[in-house]
Write a protein that holds these residues in place. Structure first.
Motif: not given
Lengths: 314, 314
Positions: A195-201, A204-205, A207, A234-235, B23, B25, B196-201, B204, B208
């Motif tokens: 699994i990637r450690s960074k995701v697009l915000l 994430a929104v 999700q 994401l996952v 954010y 939602i 930021r456009s990317k965040v740490l999973l 996130a 959530w």
């Protein structure tokens, strides 16, 4: 405190962690499969594991290395009885490495057993941190999304890990799970590392919109909302690669009446939620037939959402 | 269809979007402040804006550029009356660029007015996509976390934007909001660009967990859970930089009985949730005193969570 029982036999349930969109924070328990522990006081000092069955020799008999005894030891230290003599028999009744919370079921059975032997000193919820120690030993990190539902039954939200904050969620009474375990190997550690450690915000929104929708659907007992929310951008796209014909299994489940479908924990087991047992039975049959057609053996389980957590068998 | 009203006056409420952890939602509406629109059929063809008050000349009178008339035009096109003669008066009763859904309140008032003139052809919920068109014109993107609560009242979840899926959430009856608008300028577009456009999973996941906790707390009417969940590790750390003495305002609010505190929308307004009106009054007073002490003027509003959405005044 009275040692009112010399021996106890406990069953603890398998669990489906993540529930598609709720990575690391949601899980629910099922009535089967699950593991059994027989625990008894001994005249000796410290713990012994006299027997493990159903593990094909995979699990250690050394009490310092076995997740069940290690968790129980944490409990004994906590209650100020570190040296009490206890023997454990572990009977695995579910596959190891299946994504169904196998280590969690064993650990939870052990903790529920020892806590029963000590007259329920702690609540089931208060046992969660001890069970997380076992998960740390088994999986490399102390997650709670299997052990919390295994201990508490039902659907559980881990709102926060630091501090630990666990919320029992309601769910539709008739909801069933159809679980299929394709017999391929996916170790939890590897599944996490993919699994990637960074995701697009923005992802994430998406999700957390679905997480909020799933939780709302559970409170509202709204199957459609639960189903619409069971989406994981994401996952699942990464983890599903390890599961044979995942997309095909998903479409089969949804076409045959599943309200939602996804990977159980880190896989390779998959699960569908349904409105009744009959639909769940039909779905497991279709999924197993398909897996058979591509030469993959599988196990299937149909169950209500578990409402009790662990139970005493004897 | 009968044109049974020649003129109508509508109020639509301000809204608090994001609600700290949610954010894009989550949002809720308040009873004040808000905007008013007076709308009437004319003998002419197409729309006119005859008057705008309370905007210090900031808003365009050109119907093609004004978010209210632009949204109303989308509505009229949809119902097959693109050329009907309609005049709009807009009376701004709340600050522009405050983070309180100012453009949303105007747009929603306009859409509610035109839909009333056309005998409530659409439900309030069905008006959301038209209002989102107005937000796109005002803020550069068509978000729904202001317009959906402004139209529907109460707490609203935008589970998904594509397809649009909006869920009304319950909330404790007595819950109040204390809102303070420090008179500094934070344009929504800039506030978004800072994020930021990317965040740490793992961040996130934390977020959530809190979103799920907040939604659970609303269903359970559990103020403590609502408060514990009002934590934002992804957006607040960045956006709060634009708000004078944000950390100080937060600690003042929490010390004076707020169950949770955060930025309203993209700021600079801040808000606290409280269990009653008295606590909300006390908090706004403390926050305004502090802002005054650092030479910043502010406006304050205390309100229940709005339960109705827009209302007809005349």
């Amino acid at each position: 405190m009275s040692f009112n029982k010399k021996s106890i036999k406990v069953f603890a349930p398998a669990t489906v962690a993540n529930v598609v969109c709720g990575y690391d924070i949601l899980g629910f328990a099922v009535n089967q499969p699950g593991d059994e522990v027989i625990m008894r006081f001994t005249d000796g000092k410290g713990m012994t594991i006299s027997k493990i069955t159903g593990d094909n020799g995979k699990l250690p008999l050394n009490p310092a290395k076995n997740t069940v005894s290690a968790s129980v030891q944490h409990y004994l230290n906590h209650i100020g009885k570190p040296d009490v003599g206890i023997d454990i028999e572990l009977h695995k009744k579910m596959p190891i490495g299946s994504g169904l919370g196998s280590s969690s079921a064993s650990t939870v059975a052990g903790l529920f057993a020892v806590n029963s032997l000590f007259d329920d000193l702690l609540t089931n919820k208060a046992l969660v941190p001890f069970a997380m120690k076992g998960e740390e030993l088994a999986c490399g990190y102390g997650h709670a999304d299997n052990v919390a539902p295994a201990l508490m039954g039902g659907f559980v939200l881990i709102r926060s890990y630091d501090p630990l904050d666990i919320i029992s969620l309601p769910f539709p009474e008739d909801m069933h799970a159809a679980i299929v375990y394709p017999e391929v190997d996916v170790p939890t550690k590897d599944a996490r590392q993919m699994i990637r450690s960074k995701v697009l915000l923005k992802d994430a929104v998406t999700q957390w919109g679905n997480v909020a929708g799933l939780v709302s659907g559970l409170f509202m007992k709204d199957y459609d909302l639960i189903g619409r929310s069971m989406t994981d951008i994401l996952v699942e796209p990464t983890r599903s690669i390890l599961i044979p014909d995942f997309a095909k299994l998903k479409s089969l489940a949804l076409r045959n009446g599943a309200i939602g479908f996804g990977i159980s924990g880190s896989g390779p087991s998959v699960f569908a939620l349904t409105k009744d047992a009959g639909t769940a039975e039909k779905i497991t049959k279709k999924l197993q037939q398909h897996l058979q057609s591509i030469s993959i053996n599988s196990l299937a389980f149909v169950s209500e959402v578990n409402k009790k957590g662990p139970i005493i068998l004897d």
